[in-house]
Design a protein around this motif. Structure first.
Motif, PDB file in Angstrom:
ATOM      1  N   GLN A   1       0.804  -1.210   0.000  1.00 55.69           N
ATOM      2  CA  GLN A   1       0.000   0.000   0.000  1.00 55.69           C
ATOM      3  C   GLN A   1       0.842   1.268   0.000  1.00 55.69           C
ATOM      4  O   GLN A   1       0.293   2.376   0.006  1.00 55.69           O
ATOM      5  N   LEU A   2       2.163   1.118   0.024  1.00 57.82           N
ATOM      6  CA  LEU A   2       3.055   2.261  -0.123  1.00 57.82           C
ATOM      7  C   LEU A   2       3.446   2.382  -1.592  1.00 57.82           C
ATOM      8  O   LEU A   2       3.888   1.411  -2.198  1.00 57.82           O
ATOM      9  N   PRO A   3       3.297   3.544  -2.202  1.00 56.85           N
ATOM     10  CA  PRO A   3       3.619   3.666  -3.632  1.00 56.85           C
ATOM     11  C   PRO A   3       5.055   3.289  -3.956  1.00 56.85           C
ATOM     12  O   PRO A   3       5.321   2.721  -5.025  1.00 56.85           O
ATOM     13  N   ASN A   4       5.983   3.594  -3.058  1.00 60.55           N
ATOM     14  CA  ASN A   4       7.382   3.296  -3.372  1.00 60.55           C
ATOM     15  C   ASN A   4       7.619   1.799  -3.470  1.00 60.55           C
ATOM     16  O   ASN A   4       8.336   1.326  -4.373  1.00 60.55           O
ATOM     17  N   PHE A   5       7.027   1.002  -2.590  1.00 60.46           N
ATOM     18  CA  PHE A   5       7.217  -0.443  -2.671  1.00 60.46           C
ATOM     19  C   PHE A   5       6.432  -1.033  -3.842  1.00 60.46           C
ATOM     20  O   PHE A   5       6.899  -1.975  -4.490  1.00 60.46           O
ATOM     21  N   ALA A   6       5.260  -0.499  -4.129  1.00 55.69           N
ATOM     22  CA  ALA A   6       4.460  -1.038  -5.226  1.00 55.69           C
ATOM     23  C   ALA A   6       5.203  -0.937  -6.555  1.00 55.69           C
ATOM     24  O   ALA A   6       5.185  -1.877  -7.375  1.00 55.69           O
ATOM     25  N   PHE A   7       5.899   0.174  -6.788  1.00 50.34           N
ATOM     26  CA  PHE A   7       6.617   0.352  -8.049  1.00 50.34           C
ATOM     27  C   PHE A   7       8.034  -0.221  -7.992  1.00 50.34           C
ATOM     28  O   PHE A   7       8.536  -0.737  -8.995  1.00 50.34           O
ATOM     29  N   SER A   8       8.699  -0.114  -6.837  1.00 49.98           N
ATOM     30  CA  SER A   8      10.094  -0.576  -6.761  1.00 49.98           C
ATOM     31  C   SER A   8      10.202  -2.088  -6.827  1.00 49.98           C
ATOM     32  O   SER A   8      11.167  -2.618  -7.403  1.00 49.98           O
TER      33      SER A   8
ATOM     34  N   THR B   1       3.329   9.958  -3.268  1.00 53.05           N
ATOM     35  CA  THR B   1       3.660   9.788  -4.688  1.00 53.05           C
ATOM     36  C   THR B   1       4.675  10.823  -5.159  1.00 53.05           C
ATOM     37  O   THR B   1       5.610  10.505  -5.902  1.00 53.05           O
ATOM     38  N   SER B   2       4.519  12.071  -4.741  1.00 51.91           N
ATOM     39  CA  SER B   2       5.485  13.099  -5.132  1.00 51.91           C
ATOM     40  C   SER B   2       6.855  12.837  -4.525  1.00 51.91           C
ATOM     41  O   SER B   2       7.891  13.141  -5.142  1.00 51.91           O
ATOM     42  N   LEU B   3       6.883  12.262  -3.327  1.00 53.01           N
ATOM     43  CA  LEU B   3       8.160  11.904  -2.708  1.00 53.01           C
ATOM     44  C   LEU B   3       8.876  10.832  -3.517  1.00 53.01           C
ATOM     45  O   LEU B   3      10.081  10.928  -3.786  1.00 53.01           O
ATOM     46  N   TYR B   4       8.133   9.819  -3.955  1.00 58.09           N
ATOM     47  CA  TYR B   4       8.747   8.736  -4.724  1.00 58.09           C
ATOM     48  C   TYR B   4       9.187   9.223  -6.104  1.00 58.09           C
ATOM     49  O   TYR B   4      10.273   8.866  -6.575  1.00 58.09           O
ATOM     50  N   VAL B   5       8.380  10.049  -6.739  1.00 53.48           N
ATOM     51  CA  VAL B   5       8.728  10.549  -8.069  1.00 53.48           C
ATOM     52  C   VAL B   5       9.970  11.438  -8.006  1.00 53.48           C
ATOM     53  O   VAL B   5      10.894  11.306  -8.825  1.00 53.48           O
ATOM     54  N   GLY B   6      10.013  12.326  -7.044  1.00 52.12           N
ATOM     55  CA  GLY B   6      11.168  13.213  -6.933  1.00 52.12           C
ATOM     56  C   GLY B   6      12.451  12.494  -6.593  1.00 52.12           C
ATOM     57  O   GLY B   6      13.543  12.966  -6.944  1.00 52.12           O
ATOM     58  N   ARG B   7      12.355  11.363  -5.947  1.00 52.98           N
ATOM     59  CA  ARG B   7      13.556  10.640  -5.511  1.00 52.98           C
ATOM     60  C   ARG B   7      14.048   9.637  -6.544  1.00 52.98           C
ATOM     61  O   ARG B   7      15.265   9.460  -6.712  1.00 52.98           O
ATOM     62  N   THR B   8      13.143   8.959  -7.252  1.00 47.84           N
ATOM     63  CA  THR B   8      13.547   7.816  -8.074  1.00 47.84           C
ATOM     64  C   THR B   8      13.326   8.027  -9.567  1.00 47.84           C
ATOM     65  O   THR B   8      13.435   7.060 -10.324  1.00 47.84           O
ATOM     66  N   HIS B   9      13.037   9.232 -10.027  1.00 45.05           N
ATOM     67  CA  HIS B   9      12.734   9.393 -11.456  1.00 45.05           C
ATOM     68  C   HIS B   9      13.936   9.071 -12.333  1.00 45.05           C
ATOM     69  O   HIS B   9      13.779   8.640 -13.475  1.00 45.05           O
ATOM     70  N   LEU B  10      15.149   9.247 -11.813  1.00 44.67           N
ATOM     71  CA  LEU B  10      16.326   8.906 -12.611  1.00 44.67           C
ATOM     72  C   LEU B  10      16.444   7.404 -12.841  1.00 44.67           C
ATOM     73  O   LEU B  10      17.014   6.978 -13.851  1.00 44.67           O
ATOM     74  N   LEU B  11      15.926   6.601 -11.917  1.00 44.35           N
ATOM     75  CA  LEU B  11      15.978   5.149 -12.094  1.00 44.35           C
ATOM     76  C   LEU B  11      15.007   4.678 -13.168  1.00 44.35           C
ATOM     77  O   LEU B  11      15.209   3.610 -13.762  1.00 44.35           O
ATOM     78  N   TRP B  12      13.961   5.436 -13.415  1.00 49.40           N
ATOM     79  CA  TRP B  12      12.973   5.077 -14.429  1.00 49.40           C
ATOM     80  C   TRP B  12      13.268   5.729 -15.775  1.00 49.40           C
ATOM     81  O   TRP B  12      12.482   5.590 -16.722  1.00 49.40           O
ATOM     82  N   ARG B  13      14.372   6.416 -15.873  1.00 41.40           N
ATOM     83  CA  ARG B  13      14.681   7.151 -17.094  1.00 41.40           C
ATOM     84  C   ARG B  13      15.452   6.302 -18.105  1.00 41.40           C
ATOM     85  O   ARG B  13      15.688   6.755 -19.231  1.00 41.40           O
ATOM     86  N   GLU B  14      15.854   5.102 -17.728  1.00 39.83           N
ATOM     87  CA  GLU B  14      16.598   4.243 -18.644  1.00 39.83           C
ATOM     88  C   GLU B  14      15.707   3.837 -19.812  1.00 39.83           C
ATOM     89  O   GLU B  14      14.485   3.688 -19.678  1.00 39.83           O
ATOM     90  N   ALA B  15      16.340   3.606 -20.952  1.00 38.97           N
ATOM     91  CA  ALA B  15      15.581   3.315 -22.167  1.00 38.97           C
ATOM     92  C   ALA B  15      14.799   2.018 -22.049  1.00 38.97           C
ATOM     93  O   ALA B  15      13.613   1.954 -22.399  1.00 38.97           O
ATOM     94  N   GLY B  16      15.443   0.981 -21.551  1.00 36.22           N
ATOM     95  CA  GLY B  16      14.747  -0.297 -21.414  1.00 36.22           C
ATOM     96  C   GLY B  16      13.596  -0.236 -20.437  1.00 36.22           C
ATOM     97  O   GLY B  16      12.540  -0.848 -20.659  1.00 36.22           O
ATOM     98  N   VAL B  17      13.774   0.516 -19.360  1.00 33.24           N
ATOM     99  CA  VAL B  17      12.713   0.644 -18.363  1.00 33.24           C
ATOM    100  C   VAL B  17      11.526   1.413 -18.939  1.00 33.24           C
ATOM    101  O   VAL B  17      10.362   1.073 -18.696  1.00 33.24           O
ATOM    102  N   LEU B  18      11.787   2.458 -19.728  1.00 33.87           N
ATOM    103  CA  LEU B  18      10.696   3.235 -20.321  1.00 33.87           C
ATOM    104  C   LEU B  18       9.898   2.414 -21.335  1.00 33.87           C
ATOM    105  O   LEU B  18       8.669   2.544 -21.420  1.00 33.87           O
ATOM    106  N   LEU B  19      10.577   1.583 -22.097  1.00 31.93           N
ATOM    107  CA  LEU B  19       9.851   0.714 -23.035  1.00 31.93           C
ATOM    108  C   LEU B  19       8.955  -0.271 -22.301  1.00 31.93           C
ATOM    109  O   LEU B  19       7.804  -0.518 -22.702  1.00 31.93           O
ATOM    110  N   TRP B  20       9.480  -0.833 -21.230  1.00 36.75           N
ATOM    111  CA  TRP B  20       8.670  -1.753 -20.412  1.00 36.75           C
ATOM    112  C   TRP B  20       7.498  -1.021 -19.771  1.00 36.75           C
ATOM    113  O   TRP B  20       6.377  -1.532 -19.707  1.00 36.75           O
ATOM    114  N   LEU B  21       7.725   0.204 -19.297  1.00 35.69           N
ATOM    115  CA  LEU B  21       6.648   1.001 -18.712  1.00 35.69           C
ATOM    116  C   LEU B  21       5.571   1.305 -19.746  1.00 35.69           C
ATOM    117  O   LEU B  21       4.366   1.263 -19.447  1.00 35.69           O
ATOM    118  N   GLU B  22       5.979   1.604 -20.960  1.00 33.29           N
ATOM    119  CA  GLU B  22       5.006   1.897 -22.019  1.00 33.29           C
ATOM    120  C   GLU B  22       4.118   0.685 -22.305  1.00 33.29           C
ATOM    121  O   GLU B  22       2.891   0.825 -22.474  1.00 33.29           O
TER     122      GLU B  22
END
Length: 605
Positions: A342-349, A427-448
């Motif tokens: 139920q914590l956004p950071n664990f749900a996505f991480s 959610t804003s805490l998780y986005v501000g802290r981990t957005h660089l980890l989701w910026r990789e090309a392979g991760v963005l394709l998987w997210l899409e």
């Protein structure tokens, strides 16, 4: 220990004797080819001598055997002592690390608390240590510590007046607390006066006379960091940790996982804050694995209440240090009783950890498929549960979303506006802290791919869509105070904008950010007289304008002066009444004017 050294010396002598015998045998074999019949008799004699030497060598080997048996026996004794201490709830603070099967997911290892261990793994020992050799130094720091290494440039250490005591033991857990001596309490009062003066030079002056005062070190560390001096800021925190570690109780262990510190006590809160700041300096320095170890250490001191909300940070540090299995194990062990999903950071991480495991080359094909399947399911469930996180994440990743995604009502602006305040903060805490980890090309394709699948499930009226909407309405209405404290310490602007007014308007102290409401104080600061009291009379304010040190309401230590002050009150009151009568009866009359209004103008012309 002396017997072991002697046995080692004997075994080394025996090895030298064996090498000498082998050299002699080879020389004898070479000479035997050129021997004549007359030398055969001498050869037999030499062979008999070699047999005697071989017998001696066998005897030497038999003598050396008991030393190995003694080593085995000593290992058994150490194992037995360790077992006894484990049954009592204590563990030895040793550098040896065993198997990780029976360990807690927040188990702490001493060797991982040293950043040089991680830097050597990245760059090699020669690059980290250079050509420096261990040298004998006559220094003032005689104690070996795990968290910091004292420097020769530090002031000479003398116990500042901090100690640790064991309060009680319950269910195998040992509850400790730091304590301040009377002299340290007086220094603490001076520090509070320096803080009230709002002049950092006063704190610096106090630190010069008390170089290991904890709160002064913490406060000045923030000042140095604000003035862009991170090295000095980090060194001040290390000095604070060194002072804390030198005051540890003999039974207090950093790695046992059974030691607790009550966060409600101000003396303990300073240790929490020093650990947190040291952890963030390590993360900024490029040592995420060491920072992860300190994160687990802070969490192990009070895992039930988690006063600094390390559960909002531990997944990020695990992803940065590529410790995917450790965070997955924490999620599996704690999900049942802590509801981490139920914590956004664990749900996505957790989904991101499974994705990275599926991309590793040394993973078996069936394991790769399993991790990828889990990653897809977990990420889709996270997007269904927290749809308001997607668009801010893409915005910080500088990714232009597809028109179908941005125009859909599920991921549109309504999903962000309709979030409860607590959920928006998380959610804003998780986005501000981990957005660089989701910026990789392979991760963005998987997210899409997962976003497109989620839209299909939303259009198909998946039951999880309504379930997530109901959970968001019922939960996340108000965040606990610990989350607000974590956001303040993180200094992430995206999350700080969602803090409530009662937190942002409250005066914050850098050495004790957002203290708990049920704080337990062991000693209080003595009350000081207020120079600018609001209930003073007009006469006393008039006298103060002439004499700044005048204070009619100040209690006097001298009894005669106090009695004179009490006798002065009636006279002052009568004087005030008389002054009111005089002021009330004063009438201002205009001067008589003549009936020639143009006379003045004529006189001036």
């Amino acid at each position: 220990m002396y017997e072991l050294i002697c046995d080692a010396e004997k075994s080394s002598l025996d090895d030298d004797a064996e090498k000498a015998d082998e050299v002699e045998d080879t020389l004898d074999n070479k000479d035997m080819e050129n021997m004549d019949d007359q030398q055969l008799h001498n050869e037999n004699v030499a062979n008999s001598g070699a047999k005697v030497k071989k017998k001696k060598k066998k005897k030497n080997k038999k003598v050396a055997a008991p030393s190995t048996q003694e080593d085995v026996a000593e290992d058994d004794i150490d194992a037995l002592l360790k077992t006894i201490e484990d049954t009592n709830g204590l563990t030895l603070q040793s550098e040896e690390s065993g198997g990780s099967d029976g360990r807690s997911p927040i188990y702490v290892e001493h060797r991982n608390l040293n950043p040089e261990t991680e830097l050597k793994r990245y760059f090699g020992a020669r690059a980290v240590l250079g050509d420096q050799r261990p040298r004998q130094r006559q220094r003032q720091f005689h104690r070996t510590t795990w968290m910091t290494v004292p420097k020769d440039t530090w002031p000479r250490f003398s116990r500042p007046g901090i100690s640790m005591s064991l309060l009680h033991t319950k269910d195998g857990l040992h509850y400790f607390t730091f304590e301040h001596s009377r002299d340290y309490q007086q220094v603490q009062f001076k520090f509070m006066d320096a803080v009230d003066s709002m002049n950092n030079n006063n704190i610096l002056t106090l630190l010069l006379t008390n170089p290991y005062h904890i709160d002064s070190l913490l406060q000045l560390s923030d000042v140095c960091r604000i003035h862009e001096d991170p090295e000095m800021a980090r060194e001040l925190i290390e000095r604070a940790l060194y002072s804390f570690e030198c005051s540890f109780h003999p039974l207090f262990s950093l790695t046992s996982g059974t030691c607790r510190l009550d966060f409600r006590r101000p003396e303990n809160r300073a240790f929490y804050l020093a650990l947190y700041k040291h952890m963030m300096f390590l993360e900024n320095r490029g040592c995420p694995r060491t920072a992860l170890e300190y994160c687990k250490l802070i969490l192990s001191l009070d895992p039930e209440s988690d006063p600094f909300c390390m559960l909002l940070l531990i997944d990020f540090l695990a992803l940065r240090s590529r410790e995917y299995h450790s965070v997955l194990r924490l999620y599996q062990d704690w999900e049942e009783h802590r509801n981490l999903s139920q914590l956004p950071n664990f749900a996505f991480s957790i989904a991101l950890c499974n994705f990275h495991l599926s991309q590793e080359d040394d993973t078996k094909p069936e394991e790769m498929e399993r991790h990828r399947r889990n990653a897809d399911q977990l990420l889709q469930h996270a997007l269904l549960m927290f749809p308001g996180l997607l668009m801010p994440m893409l915005d910080l990743c500088t990714v232009q979303p597809d028109a179908v995604v941005s125009s859909h009502a599920f991921f549109g602006p309504k999903s962000q506006i309709g979030q409860p305040p607590a959920l928006a903060e998380l959610t804003s805490l998780y986005v501000g802290r981990t957005h660089l980890l989701w910026r990789e090309a392979g991760v963005l394709l998987w997210l899409e791919e997962c976003v497109k699948e989620v839209l299909l499930r939303v259009d198909a009226k998946d039951p999880l869509v309504e379930d997530g909407q109901n959970k968001r309405k019922q939960r996340y209405q108000s965040a606990p105070r610990a989350i607000h404290r974590h956001v303040l310490l993180s200094e992430i602007k995206e999350a700080a904008s969602f803090l409530p007014l009662d937190v942002t308007t409250q005066p914050g102290m850098g050495f004790d950010p957002l203290p708990p409401l049920d704080s337990v104080t062991s000693y209080t600061r003595p009350e000081r007289p207020q120079v600018g009291a609001t209930d003073e009379s007009t006469l006393s304010l008039f006298f103060r304008s002439l004499l700044p040190n005048f204070n009619l309401q100040r209690p006097e230590e001298d009894q005669e002066v106090a009695q004179a002050g009490r006798e002065l009150y009636p006279e002052v009151n009568r004087l005030m009444v008389a002054m009111r009568d005089v002021l009330a009866n004063i009438q201002f009359q205009e001067p008589p004017r003549e009936d020639h209004p143009d006379r003045d103008e004529e006189e001036w012309n």
